[in-house]
Design a protein around this motif. Structure first.
Motif: not given
Length: 320
Positions: A35-61
């Motif tokens: 029903l909807a798609r989104h992609s974004r870069p993984t903040p792989a060098r910014e630590g686990a918390a940043a990756v979890l935040d990015a995953l949550a933001a992708a879900a919201t999109e």
């Protein structure tokens, strides 16, 4: 962690696929329609918390109205779906090992979250198709050969996870062709260091004394008749074929699927892998031939979404 629960029938589900470079997200209807798609870069060098935040933001999109019943995430690393923890990981995502993926993402999104290794999740649709076709007992050997060598194993219709979620890591099976070579896991002589894309490129460099930037360069040289390039590719392919053939003898799969970027370099690799695989098989398995994946780029997010119906759901509040 909660006991295994099921999402309400008829509700959409969010699927997330986390790789070292990209996060893919999709909102899937109850019938599997995207029903909807989104992609974004993984903040792989910014630590686990940043990756979890990015995953949550992708879900919201993909689900801004928060209509989904649950979220499934397919993630790089060794994932234990029962605890929701990343039990081991390479440095492709900094600080990823030890991350509470299930509860960390549930707390950020408010969804119940199911999680698993990305290769097992990608193999999920293959297993579902095998069961639907009624072929054999629903036993599957799935390999993903790319930057690393991953895998998934299902026996009699059930995906195996093993202690700490380690089951299916085919790249860390000993391989004679890799003898003496150090592996990223800290051991040595494992399949990944000879059969992966970087492994093949490194073998070519050992043969020639000239480093190459990537696998595609080796493949292009092989196509022009470079004997060292041909050797590097066929050695890696044969090593993978032998390991898969031996595992097939041990597990008795109805189907063997080989995906990832490396097999796509062409027939030179594919033929060497298939020949080595066939040479290892016991008589009852002769005729079993590795095949390409049946699902395309959506396999990981489809498999991630399906995790919400088969694995424990981790709910918000556990880490608050």
């Amino acid at each position: 962690m909660t006991a295994a629960a099921r999402t309400p029938a008829g509700r959409p589900v969010v699927g997330l696929d986390l790789g070292g470079t990209k996060i893919a997200a999709a909102l899937l209807g109850a019938d599997g329609t995207v029903l909807a798609r989104h992609s974004r870069p993984t903040p792989a060098r910014e630590g686990a918390a940043a990756v979890l935040d990015a995953l949550a933001a992708a879900a919201t999109e993909v689900d801004p109205e928060h209509i989904a019943a649950a979220l499934g995430v397919a993630a790089a690393g060794v994932i234990d779906p029962r605890t929701g923890m990343v039990t081991s990981a390479t440095d492709s995502i900094g600080g990823w090992a030890g991350t509470p993926l299930g509860t960390g993402l549930a707390n950020r999104t408010g969804y119940p979250v199911a999680c698993d290794n990305d290769v097992r999740a990608t193999a999920g649709p293959e297993l579902a198709a095998l069961r639907a076709e009624g072929e054999g007992h629903g036993s599957l050997l799935f390999a993903a050969i790319g930057t690393g060598v991953g895998g998934a194993v299902a026996v009699d219709g059930r995906m195996l996870h093993g202690t700490a979620g380690i089951a299916g890591h085919l790249g860390h099976v000993p391989s004679p062709e890799a003898a003496g070579l150090p592996c990223t896991c800290g051991a040595g002589g494992h399949l990944e260091v000879i059969a992966s894309g970087p492994g093949i490129a490194a073998h070519y460099a050992r043969l020639t004394g000239a480093p190459v930037d990537r696998l595609e360069t080796v493949a292009a040289r092989a196509a022009r008749g470079d004997a060292h390039a041909v050797t590097a590719i066929t050695t890696g392919a044969a090593a993978a074929g032998r390991v898969l053939g031996g595992l097939a003898n041990a597990l008795g799969p109805d189907r063997v699927v080989v995906g990832g970027g490396v097999p796509r370099i062409g027939p030179l690799y594919e033929n060497a892998l298939r020949d080595a695989f066939a040479a290892e098989l016991m008589p009852p398995l002769r005729g079993l031939v590795p095949r390409a994946p049946a699902f395309g780029h959506d396999a990981a997010v489809l498999g991630a979404a399906a995790l919400t119906t088969t694995l424990p759901l981790h709910r918000p509040g556990a880490l608050r």
